[in-house]
Every structure is written in structure tokens, then in C-alpha cells.
Motif scaffolding. Structure first.
Motif, PDB file in Angstrom:
ATOM      1  N   ALA A   1       0.817  -1.213   0.000  1.00 39.18           N
ATOM      2  CA  ALA A   1       0.000   0.000   0.000  1.00 39.18           C
ATOM      3  C   ALA A   1       0.854   1.267   0.000  1.00 39.18           C
ATOM      4  O   ALA A   1       0.365   2.343  -0.365  1.00 39.18           O
ATOM      5  CB  ALA A   1      -0.932  -0.001   1.206  1.00 39.18           C
ATOM      6  N   ASP A   2       2.128   1.157   0.376  1.00 42.08           N
ATOM      7  CA  ASP A   2       3.018   2.321   0.352  1.00 42.08           C
ATOM      8  C   ASP A   2       3.215   2.861  -1.060  1.00 42.08           C
ATOM      9  O   ASP A   2       3.508   4.038  -1.240  1.00 42.08           O
ATOM     10  CB  ASP A   2       4.388   1.973   0.943  1.00 42.08           C
ATOM     11  CG  ASP A   2       4.305   1.637   2.416  1.00 42.08           C
ATOM     12  OD1 ASP A   2       3.415   2.177   3.096  1.00 42.08           O
ATOM     13  OD2 ASP A   2       5.120   0.827   2.890  1.00 42.08           O
TER      14      ASP A   2
ATOM     15  N   ARG B   1       0.976   3.124  -3.259  1.00 47.51           N
ATOM     16  CA  ARG B   1      -0.303   3.700  -3.688  1.00 47.51           C
ATOM     17  C   ARG B   1      -0.792   3.007  -4.952  1.00 47.51           C
ATOM     18  O   ARG B   1      -1.023   1.825  -4.941  1.00 47.51           O
ATOM     19  CB  ARG B   1      -0.185   5.210  -3.838  1.00 47.51           C
ATOM     20  CG  ARG B   1       0.078   5.873  -2.491  1.00 47.51           C
ATOM     21  CD  ARG B   1      -0.025   7.365  -2.556  1.00 47.51           C
ATOM     22  NE  ARG B   1       0.108   7.993  -1.264  1.00 47.51           N
ATOM     23  CZ  ARG B   1       1.251   8.129  -0.602  1.00 47.51           C
ATOM     24  NH1 ARG B   1       2.358   7.656  -1.093  1.00 47.51           N
ATOM     25  NH2 ARG B   1       1.266   8.734   0.575  1.00 47.51           N
ATOM     26  N   GLU B   2      -0.956   3.699  -6.054  1.00 47.87           N
ATOM     27  CA  GLU B   2      -1.506   3.063  -7.248  1.00 47.87           C
ATOM     28  C   GLU B   2      -0.437   2.539  -8.196  1.00 47.87           C
ATOM     29  O   GLU B   2      -0.720   1.765  -9.095  1.00 47.87           O
ATOM     30  CB  GLU B   2      -2.384   4.077  -8.001  1.00 47.87           C
ATOM     31  CG  GLU B   2      -3.591   4.474  -7.204  1.00 47.87           C
ATOM     32  CD  GLU B   2      -3.943   5.935  -7.417  1.00 47.87           C
ATOM     33  OE1 GLU B   2      -3.420   6.551  -8.344  1.00 47.87           O
ATOM     34  OE2 GLU B   2      -4.745   6.446  -6.632  1.00 47.87           O
TER      35      GLU B   2
END
Length: 148
Positions: A72-73, A75-76
């Protein structure tokens, strides 16, 4: 004069080695905290600096991790180095399917910390062993110096 220089150099080397072991052990907590901050700083530079990008890719592929704490660090924009290998040696499409079947689960901070602590014990033990092996050489050099 040579014996004095030999004694002095061995004694200083012993002090530096012993002090380094003590300081390394005492400040290991701070080193771990600063490592996490450095990883987050490097995360921002991914894709902008070639060395940072290559370092992240190698770390994630070798340690089977993704991001600092988790994928999740990123992001996308999850890099291919976070994707698990398929049976054919190709990377799975983890950018579209972000789950535990396509992405390395653990974060790299935990994996790096585990590897560092494992190797730090060996390095610290070897350094202390070397420091105490130097003690007889220092004592003999001092004895020879006193005999002059």
C-alpha cells in the motif's frame, strides 16, 4: 621507536574497534528508526533516479517484499518487482489484481531489519573476538617496550 609505534597503533586500533562495538550495540534502535525514514524518502524517488529504482527493484525481488511496510506504500503505482513470479518465470499482473496471490505480502523494512540483525550478531561477535585477540599482542608490545 618502532616498538612504541607498534604498541600505540595496536592500542588505538583496539580502542576504536571496542568502542565501535559498544556504540553500534547501544545505538541500534536509532539506526533502525533512521532506516525506516530513509526507505520512505527513497520510495518517493523511485522512477526518478535510476540507482534508487534499481536498488528498490533488487531489494524487493531478493527479499520477497513490497514497499516499506506493505504494498500500500506504493499507492496506485506498484512496481513489477513487487509481483510474484509465475511458473514460467514471468511476473504476474499485480497492478490490476492487487492481492496476496500476485504481490509479495511483507514490507521491506521488516525484511531488511531481520537480515541486518541476523548479520549484525555475527559481525559484532567477530569484531569483539578480534579485539580480544589483539590484547595479547598489545601486552607483548608493551612488555617489549618496557624492556628497552
Amino acid at each position: 621507536m618502532r616498538i612504541f609505534l607498534y604498541f600505540l597503533s595496536y592500542f588505538l586500533l583496539f580502542c576504536i574497534l571496542f568502542l565501535g562495538c559498544i556504540l553500534g550495540y547501544a545505538f541500534r534502535g536509532r539506526a533502525i528508526e533512521s532506516l525506516k525514514d530513509a526507505l520512505y524518502d527513497a520510495l518517493v524517488l523511485y522512477g526518478r533516479r535510476r540507482l534508487t529504482t534499481v536498488s528498490w527493484d533488487m531489494t524487493q525481488e531478493d527479499l520477497h517484499c513490497c514497499g516499506v511496510d506493505s504494498f500500500a506504500d506504493w499507492r496506485e503505482k506498484i512496481p513489477d518487482s513487487c509481483c510474484l513470479d509465475d511458473y514460467g518465470g514471468r511476473k504476474r499482473p499485480c497492478q490490476e489484481l492487487q492481492n496476496s496471490l500476485t504481490i509479495f505480502r511483507g514490507g521491506c523494512f521488516e525484511a531488511i531489519t531481520r537480515a541486518l540483525l541476523k548479520n549484525a550478531t555475527v559481525l559484532g561477535g567477530a569484531s569483539l573476538g578480534l579485539a580480544f585477540v589483539m590484547v595479547p599482542a598489545i601486552v607483548l608490545a608493551y612488555y617489549m617496550l618496557a624492556m628497552l
